[in-house]
Design an enzyme around this catalytic site. Structure first.
Site, short mmCIF file in Angstrom:
data_model
loop_
_atom_site.label_atom_id
_atom_site.label_comp_id
_atom_site.label_asym_id
_atom_site.label_seq_id
_atom_site.Cartn_x
_atom_site.Cartn_y
_atom_site.Cartn_z
N HIS A 80 49.47 -55.71 -31.48
CA HIS A 80 49.29 -54.35 -30.95
C HIS A 80 50.23 -54.05 -29.79
O HIS A 80 50.42 -52.89 -29.44
CB HIS A 80 47.82 -54.11 -30.55
N ASP A 110 46.33 -60.06 -35.05
CA ASP A 110 46.85 -59.55 -33.78
C ASP A 110 47.86 -60.52 -33.17
O ASP A 110 47.89 -60.75 -31.96
CB ASP A 110 45.72 -59.28 -32.78
N SER A 195 47.83 -58.35 -22.45
CA SER A 195 47.78 -58.66 -23.88
C SER A 195 49.00 -59.44 -24.33
O SER A 195 50.13 -59.06 -24.06
CB SER A 195 47.67 -57.37 -24.69
#
Length: 291
Positions: A80, A110, A195
């Protein structure tokens, strides 16, 4: 201590047949010397990942160099972080800005892999084991929180709060979840921009890839990371060009209690648990099976 010893003597004196049993307790020693050496070990492998669309910087995240092949380096990050990008760049700890190739990624895992070449001897993160980790072990994360270069390579520390957590994930902004992901839980601060960064143990080994946190009133210190074993499995498949396949039923469903109470469906009295299938996807396995 004296009072206790005197009391024990009195018991033995009054009860000659009493047997004294010494219980050996497990000794635990906690050394609070900090984790600077462990941080230093992985720090320079961490990069800021920049997502560009139409030559405009849209978002930033974190990644880390996890593999070297000759003068080619591979960076792992979250899918993402680089999703919908037209160009991706990374920033090294010496502020070198490099455009990278997106080798590939998987939305549901992911995980994404980037690559670039360099003649410099760059730091490659040491891969550890999440399965060997125990709840309560020290963990720390390195990342670029708040989508700002001001706080790049921020280190946050916590513990391994839980393992094998099954967390519902949504790939859209809807309130419904799309799938369930198995993750590690940590109370090390995970902020927007973290992230794709490494979650490490006290030896400076990567045990997970930070990818999300719970955000809600009354929730604090609940961050999550993809176990490094799962991340490496997908990363190697991406590098090797292997197909990533998953089973798919091809149905949409709702919980029985929701169907009955919210949608006012007429559920037979003898049906007390299960789900209601309200849509079958055309051409799916479910349709082929006659569902």
């Amino acid at each position: 201590v004296c009072v206790g010893a005197a009391g024990m003597y009195g018991i033995i004196k009054l009860n000659p047949g009493t047997t004294v049993v010494n219980k050996l307790e497990k000794e635990v020693t906690v050394n609070e010397n900090g984790i600077a050496d462990a941080v230093e070990k992985v720090y320079n492998s961490v990069v800021v990942v920049e997502n560009y669309r139409s030559n405009k910087l849209q978002a930033t995240g974190t990644g880390f160099i996890f593999k070297k092949d000759g003068n080619k380096y591979y960076v792992m990050t979250n899918y993402h972080v680089i999703e919908s990008s037209s160009k991706v760049k990374i920033v090294l700890t010496d502020n070198t800005n490099t455009e990278v190739e997106v080798v590939g990624g998987d939305k549901y895992a992911d995980i994404a892999v980037l690559s670039f070449t360099s003649s410099s001897d760059l730091t490659v993160a040491e891969i550890g084991s999440s399965t060997d980790g125990r709840v309560g072990d020290t963990t720390f994360a390195v990342g670029a929180p708040l989508d700002s270069s001001t706080y790049s390579w921020t280190v946050t520390r916590g513990i391994l709060s839980g393992k094998d957590r099954m967390v519902a994930v949504s790939t859209t902004n809807s309130t419904s979840s799309d799938y369930i992901m198995r993750v590690l839980q940590t109370d090390a601060a995970i902020n927007s921009g973290n992230s794709g960064g490494p979650l490490c143990n006290s030896n400076g080994q990567v045990i997970g890839v930070t990818n999300m946190k719970l955000v809600s009133n009354g929730v604090e210190g609940m961050g999550f990371a993809i176990p490094i074993e799962d991340a490496m499995d997908f990363a190697n498949k991406i590098i090797n060009g292997d197909d990533i396949t998953r089973p798919r039923l091809g149905i949409s469903m709702i919980e029985l209690v929701v169907a009955e109470n919210y949608y006012r469906m007429d559920i037979p009295d003898n049906v007390t648990n299960g789900v209601v299938v309200y849509e079958v996807e055309s051409g799916s396995c479910a349709e082929a099976a006659g569902l």
